[in-house]
Design an enzyme around this catalytic site. Structure first.
Site, PDB file in Angstrom:
ATOM      1  N   SER A 327      -2.760   2.524   0.223  1.00  0.00           N
ATOM      2  CA  SER A 327      -2.198   1.456  -0.610  1.00  0.00           C
ATOM      3  C   SER A 327      -1.039   1.941  -1.482  1.00  0.00           C
ATOM      4  O   SER A 327       0.002   2.320  -0.978  1.00  0.00           O
ATOM      5  CB  SER A 327      -3.331   0.853  -1.451  1.00  0.00           C
ATOM      6  OG  SER A 327      -2.919  -0.313  -2.106  1.00  0.00           O
ATOM      7  N   ASP A 338      11.567   7.928   2.697  1.00  0.00           N
ATOM      8  CA  ASP A 338      12.689   7.187   3.268  1.00  0.00           C
ATOM      9  C   ASP A 338      14.006   7.470   2.556  1.00  0.00           C
ATOM     10  O   ASP A 338      15.076   7.450   3.178  1.00  0.00           O
ATOM     11  CB  ASP A 338      12.403   5.683   3.237  1.00  0.00           C
ATOM     12  CG  ASP A 338      11.469   5.240   4.364  1.00  0.00           C
ATOM     13  OD1 ASP A 338      10.979   6.135   5.087  1.00  0.00           O
ATOM     14  OD2 ASP A 338      11.238   4.037   4.512  1.00  0.00           O
ATOM     15  N   LYS A 352      -3.324   1.346   4.638  1.00  0.00           N
ATOM     16  CA  LYS A 352      -3.705   0.074   4.000  1.00  0.00           C
ATOM     17  C   LYS A 352      -2.547  -0.354   3.116  1.00  0.00           C
ATOM     18  O   LYS A 352      -2.319   0.216   2.052  1.00  0.00           O
ATOM     19  CB  LYS A 352      -4.961   0.211   3.151  1.00  0.00           C
ATOM     20  CG  LYS A 352      -5.347  -1.091   2.442  1.00  0.00           C
ATOM     21  CD  LYS A 352      -6.480  -0.876   1.454  1.00  0.00           C
ATOM     22  CE  LYS A 352      -6.876  -2.177   0.769  1.00  0.00           C
ATOM     23  NZ  LYS A 352      -5.832  -2.720  -0.108  1.00  0.00           N
TER      24      LYS A 352
END
Length: 489
Positions: A327, A338, A352
């Protein structure tokens, strides 16, 4: 003499026509009376739908669903409880979604969610989930047991040795196969000081462990210095976390660190707002942290950094993740990866990354629907859910692998042999440990020497107050992170 173009109609023909007309009129009157007297016959049981009619409108389905509900209550062969029938219908629709996070919740469940996000609640300290229950009356099986996303560090479950990926088959002899996540959570929680016995399954090896419940106060983060490297262990994302992280970063700055390790292993996630605030410390203004994808345009949101980073972009960073990272921890790890702001080391994360929203169904909030309304995407658009975050460098950090090792660990654990050994030898010498290992091998405990030493060390750590922030000797992932950062100097 002119011709007559109008022929005379015979009287018999007129009588026949009049009789047919009267008969048709009588039939029409009878049909109209039947329609008013028995509307169900014509409007429901034998209704005709013209080709191209829009019978698939949501409003039509909901009307039919209500009618089926009423038909069952009024006409089924034996009485049916209205509440049970309602819950069965709702749970049937939820199960169809194949989403373990969607559920019909009682009021106490909403309080549980609030407690978790603020960082304080009672229980054993497990983050749990499970597969949806089978439909069509099929019996639930082992795959429907309670699944441990991760134990929360420092809690009773963590100290009992429960790990991410374990299955809990029973709670106090009650099978979890047919329980919902919410029902399982209520059985795990209870008055601090009371005990609960769990039947745990790990790689097809089953063992029991008795855990004493406690008030769970989550320590959101720990930090320390390893040489000239800052080590920040984020345990869970709560509303108190950003201040704690800011405090750590100020300390690291004073110590003039030349590298930073952010440890997100076994971090179950938590507050999205906390994850966004922490990411803001490392990213510049308007850089995307995470976005959401949904069928509802209102739920499609792009979350970006609100201010410039307070951490220098020249400071090399490593983020540690494992299968217990879920999460909010995946959101932070994905954003830093990224934007090429950190190197990720460890194992694939849990996967998740869904947005849940709680909809009240009653005015007093005694019944609520928790529904997934969107999913999270990394800045590059990668879908985190069920895929997880892939590390840049994979490090196998698993211990006690293989059936033989787990069977041996079960003997040690259930008989509390290491605990008893350390009670007699609080500070065992290398010779004491060697004798203990030889004794256990005679009893059928076959473990590698490093696994024996690891289990002894873990038991010793549980006895230390306060517990150490890190343990470099037995932490392969942490050692790799230091190695990577030293090469970047």
């Amino acid at each position: 003499m002119s011709e007559n173009h109008i022929k005379k109609v015979p009287s018999a023909h007129i009588e026949r026509t009049l009789w047919i007309s009267l008969t048709a009129l009588l039939l029409l009157i009878i049909i109209i009376l039947l329609v008013f007297a028995y509307p169900d016959i014509f409007h429901h049981k034998y209704s005709y739908v013209a080709p191209g009619a829009k019978e698939d409108r949501p409003s039509n389905y909901s009307a039919r669903l209500e009618r089926i509900y009423n038909l069952i209550l009024e006409n089924y062969v034996k009485p049916v409880d209205a509440g049970d029938l309602y819950r069965a219908a709702v749970n049937g629709m939820i199960n169809f979604l194949d989403d373990p996070y969607a559920e019909l919740m009682e009021k106490i469940s909403a309080l549980d969610v609030s407690d978790t996000l603020t960082g304080e609640f009672g229980g054993v300290g497990l983050v749990i989930t499970k597969n949806k229950l089978p439909e069509d009356g099929k019996e639930p099986t082992a795959e429907h047991a309670l699944y441990v996303v991760t134990p929360i560090e420092g809690t009773p479950a963590y100290r009992a040795g429960i790990k991410a990926g374990d299955y809990i088959d029973k709670i106090d002899s009650v099978s979890t196969f047919g329980l919902t996540t919410d029902e399982s959570m209520q059985k795990l929680r209870g008055k601090p000081g009371t005990s609960v016995t769990l039947t745990v399954r790990r790689d097809n090896t089953e063992f029991q462990t008795k855990i004493k419940r406690a008030k769970i106060e989550i320590e959101t983060a720990k930090y320390d210095i390893i040489g000239h490297i800052g080590y920040l262990r984020i345990i869970e994302f709560t509303s108190r976390l950003p201040l704690r992280v800011h405090e750590a970063l100020l300390h690291f700055n004073e110590q003039k660190i030349d590298g930073l390790i952010i440890d997100l292993r076994s971090n179950p996630g938590g507050s999205l707002e906390a994850a966004l605030e922490v990411a803001d410390f490392f990213l510049n203004k308007n850089e995307v942290i995470v976005s959401t994808s949904s069928q509802s345009k209102q739920e499609e949101i792009v979350y970006s950094a609100k201010s410039n980073a307070i951490v220098s972009p020249k400071l090399p960073i490593v983020v540690l993740i494992d299968k217990g990272s879920a999460s909010a921890s995946e959101i932070l790890a994905g954003a830093l990866q990224d934007h090429k702001r950190a190197t990720l080391i460890g194992q694939d994360s849990y996967g998740k990354a869904k947005v849940q929203q709680i909809f009240p169904l009653k005015q007093d909030n005694s019944e609520l629907l928790k529904l997934t309304v969107a999913k999270y995407l990394t800045p590059e658009g990668k879908d985190i859910d069920k895929n997880g975050i892939r590390p840049d460098i994979v490090v196998d950090m698993a211990r006690l692998q293989g059936k033989e090792a787990l069977a041996s660990w079960k003997i040690l654990h259930e008989n509390r042999l290491i605990e008893k050994f350390l009670s007699k030898n609080p500070n065992p010498s290398p010779d004491d440990i060697e004798r203990f290992m030889k004794e256990q091998r005679k009893k059928g405990v076959y473990l590698k020497r490093e696994d024996f030493l690891y289990l002894i060390r873990m038991e010793q750590i549980q006895r230390i107050t306060p517990q150490p922030v890190y343990d470099l000797e037995f932490d392969a992932g942490l050692r790799k992170a230091i190695e990577v950062l030293n090469k970047k100097k």
